[in-house]
Scaffold this motif. Structure first.
Motif, PDB file in Angstrom:
ATOM      1  N   ALA B 188       0.512  -1.077   0.094  1.00  0.00           N
ATOM      2  CA  ALA B 188      -0.354  -0.082   0.762  1.00  0.00           C
ATOM      3  C   ALA B 188       0.913   1.772  -0.139  1.00  0.00           C
ATOM      4  O   ALA B 188       1.642   1.013   0.895  1.00  0.00           O
ATOM      5  CB  ALA B 188      -1.132   0.022   1.339  1.00  0.00           C
ATOM      6  N   GLY B 189       0.855   2.212  -0.861  1.00  0.00           N
ATOM      7  CA  GLY B 189       1.028   3.437  -0.807  1.00  0.00           C
ATOM      8  C   GLY B 189       0.984   4.353   0.589  1.00  0.00           C
ATOM      9  O   GLY B 189      -0.497   3.217   0.868  1.00  0.00           O
ATOM     10  N   PRO B 190       0.774   5.559   1.198  1.00  0.00           N
ATOM     11  CA  PRO B 190       1.286   5.835   2.023  1.00  0.00           C
ATOM     12  C   PRO B 190      -0.508   6.154   1.810  1.00  0.00           C
ATOM     13  O   PRO B 190      -1.042   6.085   3.333  1.00  0.00           O
ATOM     14  CB  PRO B 190       1.717   7.550   1.760  1.00  0.00           C
ATOM     15  CG  PRO B 190       2.293   7.283   1.129  1.00  0.00           C
ATOM     16  CD  PRO B 190       2.487   6.191   0.063  1.00  0.00           C
ATOM     17  N   GLN B 192      -3.370   4.908   0.465  1.00  0.00           N
ATOM     18  CA  GLN B 192      -4.045   3.640   0.423  1.00  0.00           C
ATOM     19  C   GLN B 192      -4.043   2.749   1.736  1.00  0.00           C
ATOM     20  O   GLN B 192      -5.418   2.259   2.301  1.00  0.00           O
ATOM     21  CB  GLN B 192      -3.897   2.540  -0.468  1.00  0.00           C
ATOM     22  CG  GLN B 192      -3.555   2.544  -1.814  1.00  0.00           C
ATOM     23  CD  GLN B 192      -2.253   2.115  -2.892  1.00  0.00           C
ATOM     24  OE1 GLN B 192      -1.504   1.385  -2.694  1.00  0.00           O
ATOM     25  NE2 GLN B 192      -3.424   1.428  -3.519  1.00  0.00           N
TER      26      GLN B 192
END
Lengths: 380, 276
Positions: B188-190, B192
């Motif tokens: 997950a990106g920040p 997400q």
């Protein structure tokens, strides 16, 4: 489904000259290490030795101040965790409490846009591998410690990472469950063939699980070796002491004959008319007159009542008095006070040969020359 | 209190102080305080259902005629609409701002965080009248805005924000941030990680804080009176009517407002750890 195996012989991880500081503290100090494809590698050391910081750098949660980290030949030093082909099993699992077990395990696949029916198939398969298939619909809050541990493992392996990182994953479990999970972990690693990097402070666990172990202390990697090499040929006193117990004696080489050094301990005391106390070790590069530190494992020392002792001619021989006998079930630990040297710890299988070895009994102890090894004198 | 009441009073044993045997006395005290606190409210609520305009006890009969009257009163309907707009907009602005503030506070050092949080909570202790005057000078005198509902809403946000920040700070402090590490590790990106993990887990607190902001906006009077201009809200309308005469429709109006703020506050309290 999974990524292609690396075409070259590039190591799974190549860590080159990595240093990480926190303020004035050197958490990891100039670390050089290659972790091979498919091996079970453990980082072993006391708390605060830098092993967890190293693992977090491999996962991408910390960035080295110096040095580089390559994953399958590709530089990932600055790559954030979400863009690395690694997964971490956290010490406290970190399951998402608002999701079911299935949703937890599926989360990584969903982010990778894996679609049905592959998604469900892979989640079920991962849960089956960790033997948690029946938990799929449970809420993450409704799991016991051991179940959380299995689900955390499933959530990581379902992504088929190049390297699986494990941060003391068993430390929160009780002893019995921990022993069982150790065996299962080993089996799972064997089955998947995935490279495991495992952090632990439990030396028995590291010896049992690992293909190779790296011992760390105060941010430095002291030795990398197979469990057997580490136990039998520790690089220094710290390693030797950390991996199992150890008796250490200082002395001076008195004589070398047939490749065997006879050594007189520092303070020679022949108090009770017994034989002259002598230590013995395979001579190696020693020469007569050298000051030397000799080490021997507790289970390699023999013990016998003073009147029944029959020493090997060129082995070590010391006289002393039994100070404690501790029965631990399968083994018995005996401490013998010997004048002029530190108390000697002996560990023997609990059987009839220990008859007559009781508190206060006068005994002879000794070992074969190849049972002992030489340590550097500046070692801890 | 007497020796007779002590069952095992040996000569050496110290007499233990007994709990009072007179529960009616404590009940009376509690009752008196409750009466003092609630009598005015009870009177207002009771008379709002009275069937005759004269306010005297006992009630002549029950009726909803005063509420009926409110609904037919265009002035009231207009004020009610404005009050609802103000409450919703205040909640929608103060809620997200509070979340951002609480997350931003986490980035600060412990010492700095205490100082900044203290500064953010300051509007709670500043007298409302002073804030109202300051807002009037700021928006009208300095920025040249005409007094309007928008300016009043800016004031509501300012008043609600400390409570929202307090609520969100408590929620964020008890959040297990290592869960976000786990999300990042799984790809997950920040954003997400925020959307999938952090927000769902602090969502009850966000809702509670927004409801609280709505409740604060709904019965805010001083600031609205000063900077609301001709955009009368319910409290300001009530104030105007009290000036003229105390008529029974006021009871119905007051009861309505009381019910609305009580319900909002209760809903907010159920969702947050900071109980008010």
């Amino acid at each position: 489904m999974s990524e292609p195996r690396p075409q070259t012989g590039a190591p799974a991880f190549s860590i080159q000259g990595v240093t990480r500081r926190f303020g004035d503290v050197l958490a990891v100090d100039d670390l050089w290490l290659d972790i091979h494809e498919g091996e079970f590698f453990s980082l072993l050391g006391p708390s605060g030795c830098g092993k967890t910081t190293t693992l977090r750098m491999l996962a991408g949660f910390e960035t080295p101040d110096e040095g580089t980290i390559a994953l399958r030949g590709r530089d990932v030093t600055e790559t954030p965790p979400n863009r690395r082909d690694t997964n971490l099993v956290f010490q406290h699992y970190e399951l998402f409490p608002h999701m079911t077990v299935f949703q937890n395990v599926a989360y990584g696949l969903r982010l990778r846009r894996v679609r049905e029916p592959e998604l469900t198939a892979r989640v079920r398969e991962a849960l089956r591998i960790v033997r948690a298939d029946e938990l799929a619909d449970r809420g993450a809050r409704q799991l016991s410690g051991g179940q959380q541990q299995r689900v955390a493992l499933a959530r990581a392996i379902v992504n088929q990472p190049a390297v699986l990182l494990l941060d003391e994953p068993l430390s929160a479990l009780d002893v019995k469950l921990r022993k069982q999970m150790q065996l299962e972990l080993k089996a799972i690693q064997h089955q998947l063939g995935t490279t495991f990097v495992y952090v632990t402070h439990d030396q028995e666990e590291a010896l049992l699980l690992s293909d190779r172990i790296g011992i760390m202390s105060r941010g430095r990697l002291l030795q990398v070796a197979t469990p057997r090499q580490l136990y039998d040929h520790p690089a220094d006193g710290f390693v030797a002491d950390f991996v199992g117990s150890l008796n250490v004696f200082d002395g001076r080489v008195a004589e070398i004959r047939d490749g065997i050094a006879t050594i007189f301990p520092g303070a020679v005391a022949t108090a009770d008319g017994g034989p002259t106390p002598r230590l013995a070790v395979t001579a190696g590069a020693l020469t007569v007159g050298d000051g030397v530190r000799v080490a021997v494992r507790p289970e390699r020392v023999w013990v016998a009542p003073a009147d029944q002792a029959a020493a090997e001619p060129d082995g070590a021989l010391l006289s002393g008095t039994v100070s404690t006998v501790n029965y631990l079930g399968a083994v018995t630990q005996i401490t013998v006070a010997v004048p002029g040297v530190p108390p000697v710890l002996i560990q023997k299988t609990s059987d009839g040969r220990l008859t007559g070895i009781d508190d206060g009994v006068r005994v002879r102890i000794g070992w074969a020359p190849d049972a002992a090894f030489v340590l550097p004198r500046d070692g801890t | 209190m007497t020796a007779l009441n002590r069952p095992h009073a040996g000569s050496s044993a110290r007499p233990r102080r007994r709990r009072t045997r007179r529960p009616w006395l404590s009940a009376l005290l509690v009752g008196a305080v409750m009466l003092f606190l609630f009598a005015p409210l009870i009177v207002v609520v009771a008379f709002s259902f009275n069937s005759i305009p004269r306010m005297s006890l006992p009630l002549a009969g029950l009726s909803l005629q005063w509420y009926q009257g409110l609904l037919e009163d265009p002035e009231v309907r207009q004020a009610l609409t404005r009050s609802l707009i103000a409450a919703v907009v205040t909640a929608l602005i103060a809620g997200p701002l509070g979340v951002l503030a609480a997350l931003g506070l986490r980035a600060l050092s412990e010492r700095l965080r205490t100082i900044v949080l203290g500064a953010m909570l300051l509007p709670i202790v500043v007298p409302g009248l002073l804030l109202a005057v300051a807002l009037a000078i700021y928006w009208n005198g300095l920025l040249g805005q005409r007094y309007s509902l928008s300016v009043a809403i800016a004031g509501h946000v300012l008043l609600a924000l400390p409570f929202v920040i307090l609520t969100m700070n408590a929620a964020v402090s008890s959040f297990r941030f290592s869960l976000l590490d786990a999300a990042r590790d799984l790809g997950a990106g920040p954003w997400q990680a925020f959307r999938d993990i952090l927000f769902p887990l602090i969502r009850p607190a966000v809702e509670g804080a927004a409801l609280l902001a709505a409740a604060i906006s709904l019965d805010e009077f001083i600031v609205t009176l000063f900077v609301g201009g001709r955009d009368t809200t319910l409290p300001v309308l009530m104030w105007g009517r009290v000036q003229r005469s105390v008529d029974p429709s006021l009871n119905a109006l007051a009861t309505t407002l009381l019910a609305a703020t009580t319900i909002l506050a209760l809903l907010a309290a159920r969702r947050t750890t900071v109980k008010l």
